[in-house]
Design a protein around this motif. Structure first.
Motif, PDB file in Angstrom:
ATOM      1  N   ARG A 110      10.026  59.641  15.925  1.00 46.25           N
ATOM      2  CA  ARG A 110      11.084  59.123  15.039  1.00 46.25           C
ATOM      3  C   ARG A 110      11.900  60.283  14.452  1.00 46.25           C
ATOM      4  N   ALA A 111      12.160  61.283  15.270  1.00 39.77           N
ATOM      5  CA  ALA A 111      12.827  62.498  14.806  1.00 39.77           C
ATOM      6  C   ALA A 111      14.269  62.222  14.376  1.00 39.77           C
ATOM      7  N   ALA A 134      20.971  63.175  28.403  1.00 44.03           N
ATOM      8  CA  ALA A 134      19.850  62.280  28.113  1.00 44.03           C
ATOM      9  C   ALA A 134      19.931  61.828  26.662  1.00 44.03           C
ATOM     10  N   GLY A 135      19.914  60.531  26.464  1.00 42.02           N
ATOM     11  CA  GLY A 135      19.857  60.004  25.112  1.00 42.02           C
ATOM     12  C   GLY A 135      18.441  59.996  24.586  1.00 42.02           C
ATOM     13  N   PHE A 136      18.274  59.664  23.290  1.00 45.00           N
ATOM     14  CA  PHE A 136      16.961  59.348  22.741  1.00 45.00           C
ATOM     15  C   PHE A 136      16.088  60.569  22.474  1.00 45.00           C
ATOM     16  N   GLY A 149      13.182  57.601  18.386  1.00 45.52           N
ATOM     17  CA  GLY A 149      12.811  56.230  18.074  1.00 45.52           C
ATOM     18  C   GLY A 149      13.629  55.250  18.897  1.00 45.52           C
ATOM     19  N   ARG A 150      13.188  53.997  18.888  1.00 40.85           N
ATOM     20  CA  ARG A 150      13.854  52.953  19.679  1.00 40.85           C
ATOM     21  C   ARG A 150      15.336  52.868  19.328  1.00 40.85           C
ATOM     22  N   GLY A 151      16.167  52.746  20.369  1.00 44.35           N
ATOM     23  CA  GLY A 151      17.612  52.694  20.135  1.00 44.35           C
ATOM     24  C   GLY A 151      18.226  54.053  19.876  1.00 44.35           C
ATOM     25  N   GLY A 152      17.434  55.115  20.025  1.00 43.70           N
ATOM     26  CA  GLY A 152      17.912  56.443  19.677  1.00 43.70           C
ATOM     27  C   GLY A 152      19.044  56.973  20.529  1.00 43.70           C
TER      28      GLY A 152
END
Length: 409
Positions: A110-111, A134-136, A149-152
């Motif tokens: 969750r950075a 690269a996302g996330f 984290g999710r949706g990052g």
């Protein structure tokens, strides 16, 4: 030449065929004279697959190693897209978050982004290449892979757009944009052409799943024009900006809702200073987010305090409160897991009177009882029985005339 950051989610790159279609879309934008930075999620389902592998090894995977594993999903999609672009005669280079140097804190899984180094991207754009990022994911100061984290990936795209001073950040999804409410629930839900950051923040926090809330916060802070579009259908999408549309901005932009809520009520709380903290404090200290809170005076001079939490946290919260009852002191704790929250959102509330009364009237006419009410400058939320949720959303959508015109496809 304008610079556009385009983010493509997991459903947009779900297969090689999908990735080929994304490559075609990027080529069309390049032909129109735009520089492109594409930010990709992992292929649909890949992050879940990787997480499941980790849990086969450990019940509670080490966060550092889990990040190292999950970040590989995006490496697959960015490499494939770069290949697809090169096959079309377009220069393309793929980069992980660490290669770009998207610097984050050390909060693995969750950075939060601290800094973005745009040097490498700008050098590639100067050479006429499409940058595929690269996302996330990012990298910590010590060089460890981190994930947001999710949706990052939404947040990655907005952060890159801010660092590069892009003309627009486009978020491609499997929907045409932001609607007045969930079109799967209300057939007449209308696509919004424009919405403010304030409204989008409220809608995201109140249950709308189109954008990650951190991405909206980031975009608002750095004034990045944000547009939500469909990967699969042509159209203008929804533009999210600082500007309100006109002087006559509609009172309500949309109706948001959340099903996964639970309500806890602590009865017989002494009416003394600090009592509310004794109820809510132990819950918050355990990392559980407390949402709507209301305090009612009972006939005997004590108070009943009710608040909502995510349903997944309900049983744990109940246990915390039952342990705290003797020290509060309070009488009993009640848990209701059959509630939902419905909210009206709109910057036009600032200049339109009677929003609350019309909301209460519409719900009352449908026989829907309101358990809790909370308001802010641009939102009104009510807690109701979950079984009335769809009825409430449809009633409010109709009462505030949010339906699309007959000739609006």
């Amino acid at each position: 030449m304008s610079l556009i950051v385009q983010k493509f989610g997991g459903t947009s790159v779900a297969s090689v065929g999908h990735i080929e279609a994304v490559a075609d879309k990027i080529c069309r934008f390049r032909d129109q004279g735009h520089d492109i930075v594409a930010v990709l999620s992992a292929m649909a389902g890949e992050t879940n697959r990787l997480a499941a592998l980790a849990h086969e090894i450990m019940d509670q995977p080490t966060p550092r190693e889990l990040d190292a594993l999950l970040a590989t999903g995006e490496q697959v999609s960015i490499a494939l897209l770069a290949m697809a672009l090169e096959r079309r005669g377009r220069g393309a280079r793929s980069f992980t978050g660490g290669q770009i140097r998207i610097l984050t804190d050390d909060s693995h899984t969750r950075a939060r982004i601290r800094e973005v180094d745009s040097t490498r991207i700008l050098a590639q754009l100067e050479q006429g290449n499409v940058v595929v990022a690269a996302g996330f994911q990012g990298v910590t100061e010590s060089g460890c892979v981190s994930t947001l984290g999710r949706g990052g990936s939404d947040t990655t795209a907005v952060a890159l757009a801010a660092a590069l001073e892009a003309d627009e950040c486009q978020i491609y999804t499997d929907v045409r944009g932001v609607y007045t409410t969930d079109p799967r629930m209300v057939d007449g839900a209308r696509l919004l052409r424009q919405i403010t950051f304030e409204e989008m923040l409220e809608l995201s926090s109140l249950g709308a799943k189109v954008l990650q809330i951190r991405a909206v916060e980031f975009a608002g802070k750095y004034k990045v024009p944000l547009r939500v579009l469909s990967t699969f259908e042509e159209g203008p999408g929804t533009l999210i900006t600082l500007e309100e549309q006109t002087m006559e901005t509609p009172a309500i932009a949309g109706v948001a809702f959340e099903r996964d809520e639970a309500k806890l009520t602590v009865k017989g709380v002494p009416d003394v200073p600090g009592a509310a903290y004794k109820v809510v404090g132990p819950v918050s200290e355990q990392g559980i987010e407390v949402d709507v809170i209301v305090q009612n005076a009972a006939a005997d001079g004590s108070n009943d305090i009710s608040f909502t939490v995510k349903r997944e946290d309900a049983e744990r919260t109940l246990g915390i409160l039952e342990q705290a009852v003797p020290s509060i002191p309070a009488q009993t704790v009640e848990l209701d897991t059959h509630i939902a929250k419905v909210s009206l959102v709109g910057v036009g509330m600032r200049s339109h009177a009677g929003i609350a009364s019309l909301m209460f009237k519409a719900l009352g006419e449908e026989g829907i009882n309101i358990q809790i009410i909370t308001t802010s400058e641009i939102k009104i939320s009510v807690v109701i029985e979950e079984k009335y949720l769809e009825l409430a959303v449809r009633a409010l959508h109709s009462a505030f005339a949010l339906e699309k015109p007959e000739n609006d496809g």
